[in-house]
Design a protein around this motif. Structure first.
Motif, PDB file in Angstrom:
ATOM      1  N   VAL A  67       6.323 -16.001   6.693  1.00  0.00           N
ATOM      2  CA  VAL A  67       7.106 -16.575   5.529  1.00  0.00           C
ATOM      3  C   VAL A  67       6.289 -17.445   4.703  1.00  0.00           C
ATOM      4  CG1 VAL A  67       9.220 -16.248   6.710  1.00  0.00           C
ATOM      5  CG2 VAL A  67       7.995 -18.432   7.032  1.00  0.00           C
ATOM      6  N   ARG A  68       6.572 -17.818   3.391  1.00  0.00           N
ATOM      7  CA  ARG A  68       6.078 -18.435   2.749  1.00  0.00           C
ATOM      8  C   ARG A  68       6.489 -20.229   2.984  1.00  0.00           C
ATOM      9  NH1 ARG A  68       8.017 -20.787  -2.424  1.00  0.00           N
ATOM     10  NH2 ARG A  68       6.219 -21.745  -3.567  1.00  0.00           N
ATOM     11  N   HIS A  69       5.341 -20.841   2.945  1.00  0.00           N
ATOM     12  CA  HIS A  69       5.821 -22.319   3.004  1.00  0.00           C
ATOM     13  C   HIS A  69       5.388 -23.115   1.683  1.00  0.00           C
ATOM     14  CE1 HIS A  69       5.781 -22.552   7.520  1.00  0.00           C
ATOM     15  NE2 HIS A  69       5.587 -21.592   7.347  1.00  0.00           N
ATOM     16  N   LEU A  70       6.495 -23.894   1.449  1.00  0.00           N
ATOM     17  CA  LEU A  70       6.172 -24.824   0.242  1.00  0.00           C
ATOM     18  C   LEU A  70       5.182 -25.487   0.227  1.00  0.00           C
ATOM     19  CD1 LEU A  70       7.426 -24.994  -2.406  1.00  0.00           C
ATOM     20  CD2 LEU A  70       8.733 -27.100  -1.654  1.00  0.00           C
ATOM     21  N   LEU A 112       0.213 -16.926  13.094  1.00  0.00           N
ATOM     22  CA  LEU A 112      -0.723 -16.369  12.942  1.00  0.00           C
ATOM     23  C   LEU A 112      -0.436 -14.672  13.413  1.00  0.00           C
ATOM     24  CD1 LEU A 112      -3.756 -18.459  14.203  1.00  0.00           C
ATOM     25  CD2 LEU A 112      -3.215 -17.729  11.663  1.00  0.00           C
ATOM     26  N   LYS A 113       0.304 -14.690  14.265  1.00  0.00           N
ATOM     27  CA  LYS A 113       1.165 -13.235  14.743  1.00  0.00           C
ATOM     28  C   LYS A 113       1.531 -12.820  13.493  1.00  0.00           C
ATOM     29  CE  LYS A 113       3.978 -10.777  18.146  1.00  0.00           C
ATOM     30  NZ  LYS A 113       4.975 -11.158  19.036  1.00  0.00           N
ATOM     31  N   ASP A 114       2.684 -13.378  13.017  1.00  0.00           N
ATOM     32  CA  ASP A 114       3.318 -13.053  11.855  1.00  0.00           C
ATOM     33  C   ASP A 114       2.542 -12.476  10.614  1.00  0.00           C
ATOM     34  OD1 ASP A 114       5.702 -13.180  12.979  1.00  0.00           O
ATOM     35  OD2 ASP A 114       6.210 -15.112  12.310  1.00  0.00           O
ATOM     36  N   LEU A 115       1.373 -13.259  10.433  1.00  0.00           N
ATOM     37  CA  LEU A 115       0.448 -13.308   9.272  1.00  0.00           C
ATOM     38  C   LEU A 115      -0.352 -11.727   9.679  1.00  0.00           C
ATOM     39  CD1 LEU A 115      -1.009 -14.400   6.795  1.00  0.00           C
ATOM     40  CD2 LEU A 115      -2.808 -15.124   8.501  1.00  0.00           C
ATOM     41  N   VAL A 116      -0.598 -11.683  10.735  1.00  0.00           N
ATOM     42  CA  VAL A 116      -1.574 -10.137  11.064  1.00  0.00           C
ATOM     43  C   VAL A 116      -0.372  -9.029  11.080  1.00  0.00           C
ATOM     44  CG1 VAL A 116      -2.357  -8.832  12.812  1.00  0.00           C
ATOM     45  CG2 VAL A 116      -3.101 -11.122  12.505  1.00  0.00           C
ATOM     46  N   SER A 169      -2.507 -16.653  -1.129  1.00  0.00           N
ATOM     47  CA  SER A 169      -2.349 -16.685  -2.899  1.00  0.00           C
ATOM     48  C   SER A 169      -1.920 -15.271  -3.039  1.00  0.00           C
ATOM     49  CB  SER A 169      -3.498 -16.902  -3.644  1.00  0.00           C
ATOM     50  OG  SER A 169      -3.711 -18.278  -3.616  1.00  0.00           O
ATOM     51  N   PHE A 170      -2.825 -14.329  -2.428  1.00  0.00           N
ATOM     52  CA  PHE A 170      -2.424 -12.733  -2.877  1.00  0.00           C
ATOM     53  C   PHE A 170      -0.943 -12.403  -2.290  1.00  0.00           C
ATOM     54  CE2 PHE A 170      -2.682  -8.553  -0.957  1.00  0.00           C
ATOM     55  CZ  PHE A 170      -2.785  -7.871  -2.115  1.00  0.00           C
ATOM     56  N   ARG A 171      -1.067 -12.733  -0.886  1.00  0.00           N
ATOM     57  CA  ARG A 171       0.497 -12.109  -0.237  1.00  0.00           C
ATOM     58  C   ARG A 171       1.396 -12.784  -0.975  1.00  0.00           C
ATOM     59  NH1 ARG A 171       2.269  -9.106   2.362  1.00  0.00           N
ATOM     60  NH2 ARG A 171       3.083 -10.066   4.182  1.00  0.00           N
ATOM     61  N   HIS A 172       1.539 -13.960  -1.352  1.00  0.00           N
ATOM     62  CA  HIS A 172       2.768 -14.691  -1.785  1.00  0.00           C
ATOM     63  C   HIS A 172       2.722 -14.763  -3.366  1.00  0.00           C
ATOM     64  CE1 HIS A 172       3.951 -15.334   2.137  1.00  0.00           C
ATOM     65  NE2 HIS A 172       2.906 -15.981   2.418  1.00  0.00           N
ATOM     66  N   ARG A 173       1.749 -14.022  -3.898  1.00  0.00           N
ATOM     67  CA  ARG A 173       1.647 -14.096  -5.516  1.00  0.00           C
ATOM     68  C   ARG A 173       1.849 -15.400  -6.042  1.00  0.00           C
ATOM     69  NH1 ARG A 173       4.278  -9.282  -4.132  1.00  0.00           N
ATOM     70  NH2 ARG A 173       2.998  -7.282  -5.020  1.00  0.00           N
TER      71      ARG A 173
END
Length: 178
Positions: free
Chosen positions: A86-89, A77-81, A153-157
């Motif tokens: 990173v993208r997770h499969l 969540l810290k990384d998200l903010v 969806s937006f962040r990782h296209r």
């Protein structure tokens, strides 16, 4: 673009069936008691099946795959903010935490609803208040879940709604977590 299968048929059917059952239960809560009860029983049965599948199902369906410690979730969540997630499969740590929160809340909702049908708790204002509170908590969690799906969806296209229909996502890249 190369894709890979992530979510199996059971997980996808479970997801959309649970969503539909919850919507039916929510909409029928005040007027259609029989429909409300059956929708609640459907939610309970679906969750029971998912709990088993979370242990014996394929890799991305297993709880051991996506349920992480609170420290890992907080770090994600810290990384998200900060825009460094990173993208997770499969499910990311926040998604895994949301799944657990939803399952626990919905189980409590089913239990409290069932208790209200028993002789011991029929007419209990406390159990009814718990049931209504859990329904509202579930609505908030569903809203957060949908917001998280849209944001990710937006962040990782990547269209995660489509992925939960088809079961396929973009194959893992060098910086993704498989």
């Amino acid at each position: 673009m190369a894709t890979t299968r992530v979510w199996d048929v059971f997980v996808r059917v479970f997801h959309w069936s649970l969503a539909a059952s919850f919507v039916v239960a929510w909409l029928s809560g005040d007027g259609w008691k029989s429909l409300h009860l059956w929708a609640g029983y459907a939610v309970a049965a679906l969750i029971a099946l998912r709990l088993v599948w979370g242990i014996v199902g394929p890799d991305h369906a297993r709880f051991s795959r996506f349920v992480k410690s609170p420290l890992v979730v907080a770090g994600y969540l810290k990384d998200l903010v900060t825009g460094r997630e990173v993208r997770h499969l499969g499910h990311n740590p926040a998604g895994g935490a949301m799944i657990i929160a939803l399952l626990v809340t919905l189980l409590g909702l089913c239990l409290s609803g069932w208790l209200m049908t028993t002789d011991a708790y029929w007419g209990s204002e406390l159990v009814e208040a718990i049931h209504e509170t859990l329904a509202n908590v579930a609505l908030v969690l569903v809203g957060l879940h949908v917001a998280g799906v849209l944001w990710t969806s937006f962040r990782h296209r990547e269209n995660l709604v489509r992925a939960m229909v088809t079961g396929r996502k973009r194959a893992a890249g060098p910086h993704d977590v498989d």
